[in-house]
Every structure is written in structure tokens, then in C-alpha cells.
Design a protein around this motif. Structure first.
Motif, PDB file in Angstrom:
ATOM      1  N   GLU A  74       0.833  -1.210   0.000  1.00  0.00           N
ATOM      2  CA  GLU A  74       0.000   0.000   0.000  1.00  0.00           C
ATOM      3  C   GLU A  74       0.862   1.252   0.000  1.00  0.00           C
ATOM      4  O   GLU A  74       0.595   2.209  -0.723  1.00  0.00           O
TER       5      GLU A  74
ATOM      6  N   ARG B 184       3.891   1.575  -0.998  1.00  0.00           N
ATOM      7  CA  ARG B 184       4.553   1.719  -2.275  1.00  0.00           C
ATOM      8  C   ARG B 184       3.594   2.286  -3.320  1.00  0.00           C
ATOM      9  O   ARG B 184       3.932   3.158  -4.106  1.00  0.00           O
ATOM     10  N   ARG B 185       2.392   1.766  -3.295  1.00  0.00           N
ATOM     11  CA  ARG B 185       1.385   2.260  -4.244  1.00  0.00           C
ATOM     12  C   ARG B 185       1.160   3.754  -4.049  1.00  0.00           C
ATOM     13  O   ARG B 185       1.134   4.529  -5.002  1.00  0.00           O
TER      14      ARG B 185
ATOM     15  N   VAL C  60       3.835   6.010  -5.461  1.00  0.00           N
ATOM     16  CA  VAL C  60       3.909   6.156  -6.911  1.00  0.00           C
ATOM     17  C   VAL C  60       2.678   6.848  -7.462  1.00  0.00           C
ATOM     18  O   VAL C  60       2.745   7.599  -8.432  1.00  0.00           O
ATOM     19  N   GLU C  61       1.558   6.597  -6.822  1.00  0.00           N
ATOM     20  CA  GLU C  61       0.282   7.064  -7.358  1.00  0.00           C
ATOM     21  C   GLU C  61       0.202   8.589  -7.351  1.00  0.00           C
ATOM     22  O   GLU C  61       0.507   9.233  -6.353  1.00  0.00           O
ATOM     23  N   ARG C  62      -0.235   9.134  -8.485  1.00  0.00           N
ATOM     24  CA  ARG C  62      -0.456  10.580  -8.505  1.00  0.00           C
ATOM     25  C   ARG C  62      -1.865  10.851  -8.014  1.00  0.00           C
ATOM     26  O   ARG C  62      -2.836  10.344  -8.570  1.00  0.00           O
TER      27      ARG C  62
ATOM     28  N   MET D 241      -2.594  10.686  -4.533  1.00  0.00           N
ATOM     29  CA  MET D 241      -2.800  10.054  -3.238  1.00  0.00           C
ATOM     30  C   MET D 241      -1.453   9.976  -2.542  1.00  0.00           C
ATOM     31  O   MET D 241      -0.459   9.567  -3.136  1.00  0.00           O
TER      32      MET D 241
ATOM     33  N   GLY E 149      -6.890  10.954  -0.886  1.00  0.00           N
ATOM     34  CA  GLY E 149      -7.003  10.515  -2.273  1.00  0.00           C
ATOM     35  C   GLY E 149      -7.989  11.319  -3.087  1.00  0.00           C
ATOM     36  O   GLY E 149      -8.608  10.797  -4.004  1.00  0.00           O
TER      37      GLY E 149
ATOM     38  N   LEU F 175      -6.923  11.416  -6.745  1.00  0.00           N
ATOM     39  CA  LEU F 175      -7.220  10.192  -7.481  1.00  0.00           C
ATOM     40  C   LEU F 175      -8.686  10.187  -7.900  1.00  0.00           C
ATOM     41  O   LEU F 175      -9.036   9.808  -9.020  1.00  0.00           O
TER      42      LEU F 175
ATOM     43  N   ARG G 228      -9.078  12.375 -10.781  1.00  0.00           N
ATOM     44  CA  ARG G 228      -8.640  11.724 -12.011  1.00  0.00           C
ATOM     45  C   ARG G 228      -9.661  10.709 -12.491  1.00  0.00           C
ATOM     46  O   ARG G 228      -9.825  10.500 -13.694  1.00  0.00           O
TER      47      ARG G 228
ATOM     48  N   GLU H 201      -3.815  11.708 -18.868  1.00  0.00           N
ATOM     49  CA  GLU H 201      -3.563  11.737 -17.427  1.00  0.00           C
ATOM     50  C   GLU H 201      -2.727  12.949 -17.034  1.00  0.00           C
ATOM     51  O   GLU H 201      -2.919  13.528 -15.974  1.00  0.00           O
TER      52      GLU H 201
END
Lengths: 364, 447, 364
Positions: A176, A178-179, A182-184, A186, A320, A323, A326, A333
Motif C-alpha cells: 500500500e 509503495r502504491r 507512486v500514485e499521482r 494520493m 485521495g 485520485l 482523475r 492523465e
């Protein structure tokens, strides 16, 4: 035909000889149960890695106290681990590593670089638990709580849903975190573990954004955050206003949010609380439940809004919203993300709380 | 009768004399009347019913006192047979017939006596609620038992040519004409005819002779001692092969599930029997996979286990001086020895062996640090769950199979276990029993 | 309708949604995956309808017999040989990816050659078994693993850490231009109906016609399957992070845990189940390839054993062993993309051939 059998038998035997690698008995392995990453004192580059290794005892009663802390310094984590390997006779086995503790000072560094080692290795569980150690990871790892059957067991019982449940503890698995890095749209967050003599205390947390200083939340904010993020409902709310003071034991709690995309975009955050009054310092009246509802709503709304605004001010977004934005818009994106980055600092946050007190406990 | 052709007696007598004259228990009796008319009897004393021969044959001869009338008396007897040829006559004598040489004619009367017609208690496949008696060692008694359980006019009994060049054992084929597939019956007959072995003394041996595969691990024919199972299988259209002198019969074609079913399943309430079947399959899996899973997990992927379990296993393995596969192999072989020993031992000492072996050895081995505690549990679980497989032959096959899985897992870890399991499934699927697929899910009940 | 037909379709769906196909789909997750998926499903269902129903017009006959009966010899030889090669290729892809997965996730220290031989030692004899027997083996493996795999898929859906916003982002790109790579990859998981080209031999008497509603049922299963394979890794690893994994599904399986199970980490259950499924899938495609190639050679016997299949299988084994050493993982990945796209056209061609054959058989 008979020769064929013999030949194939021989062939199979030779094939078997090919293998016999990777055979290592469980008692010849040193199980790493926790890892701590700290920053080096003087130099800027490099880490001090501490491994907590558990030693199985042949008598079941002796289990628990047998662990060893080994630290090494290196410019990368892998290098430090290699130094540790030189100090341990047995094969290091990361397969059971459940706790990853990151020293508080590391957070200011580029956290993504630090995390890289963890995600690359196949033997590290993706469901390892991450937390921040205060003042540093080594101190947390060296705590020896009473009644621990396995080294580090107590610590991960905190985060595990099978153990204690506390409104202050946020659970973060490796995958989680790590996600979120990387996630734009959040941002990640980690619980902060502090040591208290023979025990731990987990009451605060840090919100982490790639390349920025982490935002440390205090106790109250942590609690509110857990309510917002996880709809955590095993807790009580303190309401203290207008000469009323009572505690509300929450039975159910739902949170939801929407981003309104009108001319003036705004975030609508909705929280539904249902609960009973658990403790009160003044006498409660039955007919006045509506009033109590309103009081709860107001108090609660204030807390939430304050927290959300704090996130907005520091341009950090652990909930988030980005997210969600998005997910609501079509288009490339990159463009969406740019739009959101421009939008977030100015967006209106609208919090709405619906409280429903269903009773006053078993007395009036 | 043409003059250039020898009469039956002239053909038979020299053959018989040549074959049996030197034998102690062969009897050549001549009975003569007052008018010098003679008949001759040839028989082997030890296979016929010696006690009654006087009552049945000698006394009437003198009472009737007339050759012609005695001849018709002989013909009226239930086990009367006509003369075929010399070879047949020799065979008949060996199987307990009395040969009569009356004037120029040869007659035979079956007058067999067997000492083994007592019905035995079921001892191999016992049930709690089912019938308690098994078969006897006499083929006719067995037929009697089966006929009494299966009153159906379509039940066919066929005598097949005797098996074994030396033993010449009588073999009977039993099937329900209405239910059985005629193709399969023909196939069985052909196989039995082809079976060539000098001596056949047990159902298992005949089973070996009947399958065309020389090296076989899994049974493809079911050996049973239970008349109720025979009756049930007759109803299912199976073919029963009965063998003289053996209290077991062979049932074919049988598939994997037949070996996993016990007659008890039919005698218990529905859910109980389903539970028993599930239990049996769990037992099968435990006995097959547990030892190799232990090695695979302990030595290759300890991260599979929960950390708590991993630590207690690691702890209990601490004093063990050698790698896990040796530990498993050592204990498994000890356990096999124990099982074998308790089969071979007289019934009175059997329990002692198991106590000494199981309890004392197991305890001492862990105390000495030669094996881990967990290992003892695993071995015991494997042994017990292996015994839960109801048909002996299958449980033996699975006992062997687990070593193959153990070897492949030792060399290649858990991946080897999976590959071995798939290989086992392939092998079982590949087998067939008289043209029936051996392992196939959802076999529709064939009628 | 025979249940075996569905097994074959389901097998192909399951076997191909964890290794190469999801990697290709996830790579293009922000570039019209959804539209590609939908196009792929429509195309494949049309193929399925045409191909299956044409085959069913010849009860009890396999494709080689049909083609040989109605087509000129030169054509049938070349055609059947090429088809056989295509089937061997798909066996090879399954084999390669699972050897790689074994090495990466289960036992990195086992030599590749050994694993390859181990796999081939089971797959090749399996492929040499009778056509009916492979079906029985397939049924057993599927019945054991299907419930567990569906359970794992469901568990993935109800995972509270699954990020639905990330999944929604994929859908915002629904109407982007589709790409041929992705259409090929997505349709590949639905190609199980091609197996009927050999299995029609043993499905006789049971199969009459593939009706429309059965086709729709297959379509729905395919849609659910392919979307699960695409969306779960995205939901778990994030829309931006999902692309980083080589085998997204196994990394996803590692993020699941059974809190109260005997084995905590789902990864291992998933891996072992999938090794079994991939083996049976490789066996079946290898069997079909073998039957196709076998049909163009005369039967040669040596000491009662037919040797053509043995030679073919040996050649295939040598080829796959060499293939692993000659090609890198990235080359295999690129090759798979080309292969999947190629199959899209091969499918159209084989449907056309079969339709022509059906017409000729009616004229005769």
C-alpha cells in the motif's frame, strides 16, 4: 525395452543430481522478523540497517526472549545487509519479515529510494507492516515487551486486525505504501511508533509525500484521520460544548466524499455517525436528543474541517481526492494531474456530518 | 461303432494306467457281479468324498445287480458327465471325479470333497453394521453364498479353462447378463485365457497375470472377501472372477473410487456416509502429501507457514543433526517396519511390537534428539491416515507412492510436489481397467 | 452440450490471465484497454461461433480428418503443420512464463534446465496420452483448483485496501483508440474453443450445436475473467504503480492474506495452483499440436511403438529448452505480443477455411 527403462532411470537420476540447490533446513536459517532503517549520524549518504533476528528455542517455554539485533552501515540497504551477512553464520531468511521500521530522520530523505530495495526482493512479504520509529528504528526494535512469545510479535499484533484495535493505530502494508508513493493523487502515511520503557505507544502518524517534508499529525488529528480514511467505528467521540460534556460510543460510521465539478469546484465530505452516549458529566435529558445530535455534528465537523484544511495548506493529499478527480475526468492523465495540482490549493472543502444518537445507554 | 476305431475304454485305460499307476492315492477298483460282468472304477482317493463312496456307488452296484440298470443309475446322478477325450478324463480325475469303465463306455461322476468349505469371518474388510461373514475357500459354497444374496435369473456362472499349467485351478466367471457389458465380459474371458502362470494361488497373483502391464503399482482389479460387495458389484454390471480355494474374488472393471469405498458407506445414514467418504479422501491426501510437504516447506519455503508455526518447527528441529529428508525417511521407514512386523507377527505378540515400536521408540528418538517432535506427529498422522483407505491394495499402493513424491520434493521443493501430484494424476488417468478409464470424475452410474 | 467443452474454454481463460496477457494489458492501461477488450471479445465470440459450429457439423471428427478429406493434399499438409506449430508455440509460452515464475517466486536457486526438464517430463507423457484421458486429467485439476482460484479472485474484490478510484481511472480511458497488441492479448484468453479442433473426436454424441445464449454465457465469463485480470492488479498496486511489476498477478496475490488460515500468504496457494493449471494447459495445447503434426505423417511403428509422436515431442522439448537459453524475458514478451496478434489473423483464416469445408461437404 528393458534397456530403455534402465536408460530413462539413469537419465532421471542424473537430472536429480542437477538440482539439490536451495535445500536449506529451517533450523539452518536465521529468520529476520524485523528490519530497521536509520540515517547515519554524520554523513549524509547511507543507512544504518538493523535486523532483528529470532532464534528458535528447542523448548517451547523459552520462546520469545531469544533474539539478536545486528546493525551495519552501508551506502545502500543491500550493502549494509551484505555486511550483516558476514556477521551471521546462518542463511538470512527474509520470508518472515513482518515489521519494517523506518527511522524518523529517514522520512526527510527521498523515501522512494529507500523503499526500492523492499519492493524488488521476492522474498519480502508485500504484506509486511510499515511504521516510523521515533526517535529511531533501532530503539524500537530493541524494546523487549513482557509476555512476548515471539520476538516482535507484540508489535505486529498492534497492526494486525487479529490483535488489538485502537483508534490511533493506522495500518500500512508495504504494497500500500509503495502504491501511494507512486500514485499521482494520493499520498502515503505511516504510523509512528514510540518506545516507552518496556512497551510501545502508537498514537501519532506521519503523512508522507514524495520529495517533501512529512507532515506529522498529533493524537487528535490521527484519530480523526482514521475515522475519515478507514471509517473506523470502534471508538468514542468527545463532545464538549455549551456546558454539555459527553462521550459518544460510535456504533456505525460512514464516510464518503464527492468532488463537485461546477464553476467553483468543491469537495463535499459527508460523515454519518450513529452511536450511544457512553459517559456524561452532566445530566442528560431524553427529549433533548436532537440537541445532542446537533452538538455532536458541530464538534465533529470542526475537527474534520480543520484536518482537511491542514492537508490542503500543506498540499498533501492522503485521502485521495486527487485520485478521485482523475477518476472523474476523461482526457490525458498528464493534463488531468496538472489541472488538479492547480485546483487543490484553492478548492472549497465542505464538511457535512449527520449524527444520530440512538440512546443514552441503559440509564437515562 | 466301427471296428477300426478303438472303443472309449480301450483309448482311456492305457492313458489312465500310465498316468496314475505309480501314484499311491490313485485307485483302480474292479467290481464284478456273479455273471462275471465287470465294471472298473478309477479315482483319486484324496480328492473325492471317500467316506460316502461305498454308500453311493459300491452298495447300489450289488443291490441293483445288473450292469445295464447300474449304468442308468450312474447316468441319473447329479454330477454325471459324458466322456469327451482322454485328456479331459485325466483332468476330471484330478478334480475329483470317479471314472467308470462300464463295458465299452466311459462315464464320469463328480464326487468331489473339499475340506475348506467353512464360511470364514470377514477379517480384511470389516464393517460395523454390515454382514459379518466373508467367503469360504470353496467355490461352490461361495456360489451358494452369492446366489443367496442375489436372486436374479440373469446371473450367469461360467466355467473358464483352468489356470496355471501346474496348479490347474478352477476359475469361474460371474456376471449379471442384464447389467454387464458383453464387451467387457468377452475381454475378461480373453484375458483369463491368455493368463499364463505355472501356479496361481491367490487372487492377487491372478490379478498380476490378468493385467498386461508387467510392472504395476495401482490395483486395477478389486480383491474382496465380502459377499455383499460382490452382490453390489454384480448389480453394477461388474464381472466377478472366482478362484477355487481362495476366500477372495476379483472384481473388474474397477476404477479408483471403488478402492476408496467401503461397504459401510451403504449401511450408514446418508450424511454420515458422505462424511466418512470425505474423511477417507482427507486421509488419502494426508498420507500422500504430508511427508513431502514437510520436506518441501521446511527445507525450501519456510515462509509458507505462519511465523508462529515456523518457529515451533524450527525449535523442535534444533537438536536434529541431519537434513529434514533423512529425518522423514528414517521415521517413515521405521513406521513401515512396524506395520510390516505387526502383520507378520502372531496375533498374540502383535500389540507388544506396536507398543515397543510406536511408543517407546518414538519417545526415545525425540529425547535423543534424533527426530523432532513434529516429525513424530507427522509420521503417526501418515500411518493412521493410510489405514483409513478401505481397500488394502490401494493403501499399499499409496504407501509406495508417497516415497516417490518425497524423492521428487526433496530434490526440487514445493514445485516438485505439485509436479509430482500432476504426474500422479496423469498416471492414474492413463490407467484403465478392462477398457474403463481408471480415474475419471463424475462417472455416471452405468446401467 | 458436453461439460468438457466448457472446461477447455475455462482452462484457457484461467491459464492465460496471470502471466503474459495481464502484463500486456496493464502496460496499455491508460491507452484504450477497455475498448480493446470489448473489440477482442466481440471478435473472438464471432470466431467461436463460426468455428465451433462448423466443427460440430462433423461429429466425432477432428480438424485434421476434415481438412484432409475436403482440401487438396498440399494445402492440408502445410495448413495442419502450421497449425500444429502454432499450438506448440502457445505451449511454449505457458512453459516459459511458468519456468520464469517458478524461478522468481518459489525457488530462485533451482537451475533452469532442471525445472524445464521437470516440467517437460510430465507434460510430454501427458500429451502422448489418449485424447479422452487428457480431458479426464483436465477435469480433475480444474475441479480441485477452480473453487480456490475463484475464491482468491473474490477475496481480491472484497479486499478493503483495493483502490476503486484507481480502477475507475482505467474506465475514463474507455473510448481511447484501441491497439492491436491489446486486442490480440485479450482475445488470446478466450481462444479455448479452438481446442475443439481435436477434442471434437471425443465429444461425439454429446455436442449438437453451440447456441447463441451459450455463446453469451461464454462471453460473460470471458468479460468477467479478463476484467478481473486487468483491474485487480491496478486496484491493488495503483494505476501508476501497476505497470512496474513483471508478473502483476503474482505480486497482487502476495498482497492478500488469510488472517485465520493455516497458510497466511495467499501467494503460495495461488502459485502452486497455477503451476498445476499451467501444466495441464501446456499438456492440452501440446497434445493438440501433436495431433495436428502427427496427422500429416504416415504412421511408422518401431517395435510396436508409434514413433512419430515421440519424435515430435522430443523435438519440441529440445526446442523449448534451447528457447529458454536463447531468449531473454523481454524478447519473449515482445514475441508473445506478435504471436497473439498473429493468432487474431490466423483465427479469421481458419474460420474461413472451415466455412469453405462445410460448404464443400454439403455439395458432395
Amino acid at each position: 525395452m528393458k534397456n530403455l527403462y534402465k536408460l530413462s532411470g539413469l537419465f532421471f537420476f542424473l537430472i536429480l543430481l542437477l538440482s539439490s540447490c536451495g535445500f536449506k533446513d529451517i533450523d539452518k536459517r536465521s529468520f529476520v522478523v524485523g528490519i530497521g532503517i536509520d540515517q547515519l549520524e554524520q554523513e549524509q549518504e547511507g543507512y544504518e540497517v538493523t535486523l532483528k533476528m529470532a532464534y528458535p528455542a528447542s523448548e517451547t517455554k523459552e520462546l520469545g526472549n531469544q533474539f539478536q539485533l545486528i546493525s551495519a552501515k552501508g551506502s545502500t540497504i543491500a550493502e549494509a545487509i551484505r555486511f550483516i551477512k558476514a556477521k551471521v553464520g546462518n542463511e538470512l531468511d527474509f520470508g518472515h519479515m513482518k515489521m519494517i521500521i523506518i527511522g524518523e530522520k529517514i522520512l526527510t530523505k527521498d523515501i522512494e529510494k529507500t523503499m526500492d530495495w523492499f519492493t524488488r526482493r521476492r522474498d519480502i512479504q508485500q504484506i509486511a507492516l510499515l511504521s516510523v520509529g521515533k526517535p529511531d528504528a533501532k530503539t524500537i526494535l530493541s524494546v523487549k515487551p513482557k509476555g512476548e512469545r515471539l520476538p516482535s510479535n507484540k508489535l505486529f499484533m498492534f497492526f494486525d486486525e487479529t490483535g488489538t484495535e485502537s483508534p490511533y493505530v493506522t495500518t500500512k502494508f508495504l504494497y500500500e505504501f509503495r502504491r501511494d508513493l507512486v500514485e499521482r493523487g494520493m499520498d502515503g502515511y505511516l504510523p509512528i511508533v514510540e518506545s516507552e520503557e518496556d512497551n510501545f505507544s502508537i498514537t501519532t502518524m506521519a503523512v508522507i509525500k514524495k520529495g517533501e517534508k512529512p507532515l506529522i499529525l498529533n493524537k487528535k488529528e490521527t484519530k480523526v484521520f482514521n475515522i475519515l480514511k478507514k471509517s473506523y467505528d470502534k471508538e468514542s467521540l468527545k463532545v464538549n460544548a455549551q456546558d454539555q460534556f459527553f462521550m459518544l460510543a460510535v456504533d456505525s460510521l460512514n464516510t464518503s466524499y464527492r468532488i463537485k465539478d461546477s464553476k467553483k469546484p468543491k469537495i463535499k465530505f459527508k460523515v454519518d455517525v450513529e452511536g450511544t452516549i457512553e459517559e456524561s458529566k452532566v445530566k442528560l435529558r431524553k427529549g433533548k436528543l436532537d440537541k445532542y445530535n446537533k452538538l455532536t455534528e458541530e464538534t465533529f465537523k470542526k475537527d474534520i474541517k480543520k484536518l482537511l484544511q491542514k492537508f490542503q495548506d500543506t498540499n498533501i493529499d492522503p485521502i485521495g481526492f486527487g485520485l478521485r478527480y482523475r477518476a472523474m475526468h476523461t482526457g490525458p492523465e498528464k493534463k488531468k494531474w496538472k489541472n488538479w495540482k492547480d485546483l487543490y490549493p484553492e478548492i472549497d472543502i465542505n464538511v457535512q456530518v449527520n449524527a444520530e444518537i440512538t440512546g443514552t445507554g441503559i440509564i437515562e | 461303432m466301427f471296428s477300426f476305431e478303438k472303443s472309449e475304454v480301450e483309448r482311456v485305460k492305457p492313458v489312465l494306467e500310465k498316468q496314475f499307476k505309480g501314484t499311491e492315492d490313485a485307485q483302480f477298483r474292479t467290481l464284478s457281479l456273479e455273471n462275471d460282468q465287470e465294471i472298473e472304477l478309477v479315482y483319486i482317493q484324496t480328492v473325492i468324498d471317500n467316506a460316502n463312496i461305498h454308500e453311493q456307488f459300491f452298495k447300489p452296484f450289488f443291490e441293483i445287480n445288473d450292469i445295464q440298470r447300474y449304468e442308468s443309475y450312474i447316468k441319473s446322478l447329479p454330477n454325471f458327465k459324458e466322456f469327451k477325450d482322454e485328456q479331459d478324463t485325466v483332468k476330471e480325475i484330478l478334480h475329483g471325479s470317479i471314472v467308470f469303465l462300464i463295458q465299452n463306455k466311459v462315464y464320469m461322476v463328480g464326487f468331489i470333497h473339499q475340506e475348506n468349505s467353512a464360511v470364514l469371518d470377514a477379517s480384511v474388510e470389516t464393517t460395523i453394521l454390515g454382514p459379518q461373514k466373508a467367503l469360504s475357500e470353496n467355490i461352490y459354497t461361495n456360489l451358494n453364498l452369492i446366489r443367496h444374496r442375489y436372486h436374479e435369473k440373469s446371473l450367469k456362472v461360467e466355467k473358464l479353462p483352468e489356470i496355471g499349467d501346474k496348479s490347474n485351478i478352477q476359475v469361474c466367471l460371474l456376471y449379471d447378463e442384464k447389467e454387464a457389458d458383453s464387451e467387457i465380459v468377452d475381454k475378461v474371458k480373453k484375458r483369463v485365457k491368455k493368463a499364463d502362470r505355472p501356479i496361481v494361488q491367490s487372487a492377487g497373483e491372478l490379478h498380476r497375470a490378468l493385467t498386461n502391464r508387467k510392472r504395476r503399482l495401482f490395483p486395477t482389479l478389486l480383491v474382496t472377501e465380502r459377499p455383499d460387495r460382490i452382490a453390489y458389484n454384480l448389480y453394477q454390471g461388474k464381472v466377478i472372477i472366482m478362484i477355487e480355494g481362495i476366500p477372495f474374488v476379483l472384481i473388474g472393471p474397477t476404477v479408483f473410487y471403488d478402492f476408496m469405498s467401503s461397504m459401510e458407506d451403504f449401511y450408514q445414514p446418508y450424511w454420515v456416509s458422505k462424511f466418512l467418504i470425505v474423511l477417507r479422501y482427507i486421509g488419502l491426501f494426508i498420507s500422500l502429501f504430508l511427508p513431502s510437504a514437510y520436506v518441501g516447506i521446511i527445507s525450501y519455503n519456510p515462509e509458507v507457514l505462519r511465523i508462529q508455526l515456523a518457529f515451533s518447527i524450527a525449535g523442535s528441529r534444533m537438536p536434529v543433526p541431519y537434513p529434514s529428508y533423512l529425518e522423514v525417511l528414517f521415521m517413515l521407514i521405521m513406521m513401515e517396519m512396524l506395520t510390516e512386523a505387526s502383520i507378520r507377527l502372531p496375533k498374540t505378540i502383535g500389540p507388544t511390537a506396536t507398543t515397543v515400536g510406536g511408543l517407546i521408540l518414538g519417545q526415545a528418538a525425540t529425547d535423543a534428539g534424533l527426530v523432532s517432535n513434529i516429525m513424530i506427529i507427522i509420521v503417526a498422522a501418515v500411518a493412521i491416515s493410510n489405514f483409513i483407505i478401505p481397500i488394502n491394495e490401494m493403501s499399499f499402493a499409496m504407501r509406495v507412492m508417497k516415497y516417490l513424491l518425497l524423492i521428487i520434493t526433496t530434490f526440487s521443493g514445493l514445485i516438485g510436489l505439485v509436479i509430482g501430484t500432476v504426474g500422479l494424476i496423469y498416471y492414474l488417468v492413463y490407467l484403465d481397467s478392462f477398457g474403463k478409464p481408471y480415474l475419471k470424475l463424475f462417472t455416471s452410474h452405468q446401467k | 452440450m458436453s461439460r468438457y467443452f466448457y472446461y477447455l474454454v475455462i482452462l484457457n481463460m484461467l491459464a492465460n490471465v496471470v502471466a503474459l496477457v495481464p502484463s500486456i494489458l496493464i502496460e496499455g492501461r491508460l491507452n484504450g484497454t477497455v475498448s480493446s477488450l470489448m473489440i477482442a471479445i466481440v471478435i473472438t465470440l464471432i470466431y467461436c461461433f463460426v468455428f465451433t459450429n462448423s466443427m460440430l457439423k462433423f461429429p466425432g471428427k477432428g480438424q485434421p480428418e476434415i481438412i484432409k478429406a475436403y482440401m487438396p493434399q498440399w494445402f492440408s499438409t502445410v495448413y495442419l503443420f502450421l497449425l500444429g506449430v502454432l499450438y506448440f508455440f502457445s505451449t511454449w509460452f505457458v512453459l516459459l512464463s511458468f519456468i520464469d515464475i517458478t524461478k522468481r517466486f518459489i525457488n530462485p536457486e533451482l537451475p533452469t534446465l532442471y525445472i524445464t526438464i521437470l516440467f517437460l517430463a510430465i507434460i510430454c507423457p501427458g500429451a502422448l496420452m489418449g485424447t479422452e484421458k487428457t480431458l479426464y486429467a483436465l477435469e480433475i485439476v480444474l475441479i480441485i483448483s477452480l473453487p480456490l482460484i475463484i475464491g482468491i479472485f473474490l477475496k481480491a474484490y472484497i479486499n478493503e485496501h483495493l483502490n476503486w478510484d484507481a480502477i475507475r481511472i482505467v474506465f475514463t480511458h474507455s473510448f481511447d483508440a484501441p491497439s492491436i497488441d491489446m486486442i490480440g492479448a485479450a482475445s488470446y484468453s478466450l481462444l479455448g474453443f479452438y481446442y475443439i479442433s481435436i477434442y471434437n473426436r471425443v465429444l461425439k454424441h454429446r455436442l449438437k450445436r453451440l447456441g447463441l445464449w451459450r455463446l453469451v454465457l461464454i462471453g460473460i465469463a470471458g468479460v468477467v475473467n479478463i476484467f478481473t485480470s486487468l483491474l485487480i492488479p491496478i486496484g491493488v498496486n495503483g494505476v501508476d504503480g501497476a505497470g512496474h511489476y513483471i508478473y502483476p498477478w503474482f505480486s497482487t496475490a502476495d498482497t492478500m492474506r488469510i488472517e485465520f488460515g493455516f497458510i497466511e500468504r495467499v501467494l503460495f496457494i495461488f502459485l502452486l495452483l497455477y503451476i498445476g493449471i499451467s501444466m495441464i494447459s501446456a499438456t492440452i495445447t501440446c497434445h493438440i499440436g501433436l495431433e495436428h503434426v502427427k496427422s500429416i505423417f504416415p504412421e511408422i511403428k518401431w517395435k510396436e511403438i508409434k514413433i512419430i509422436p515421440l519424435i515430435v515431442v522430443t523435438l519440441f522439448s529440445l526446442g523449448s529448452i534451447l528457447g529458454y537459453f536463447l531468449l531473454s524475458q523481454i524478447q519473449v514478451y515482445e514475441l508473445a505480443k506478435v504471436f497473439f496478434t498473429l493468432l487474431l489473423f490466423a483465427g479469421a483464416f481458419s474460420c474461413a477455411v472451415l466455412l469453405y469445408v462445410v460448404r464443400r461437404s454439403k455439395q458432395k
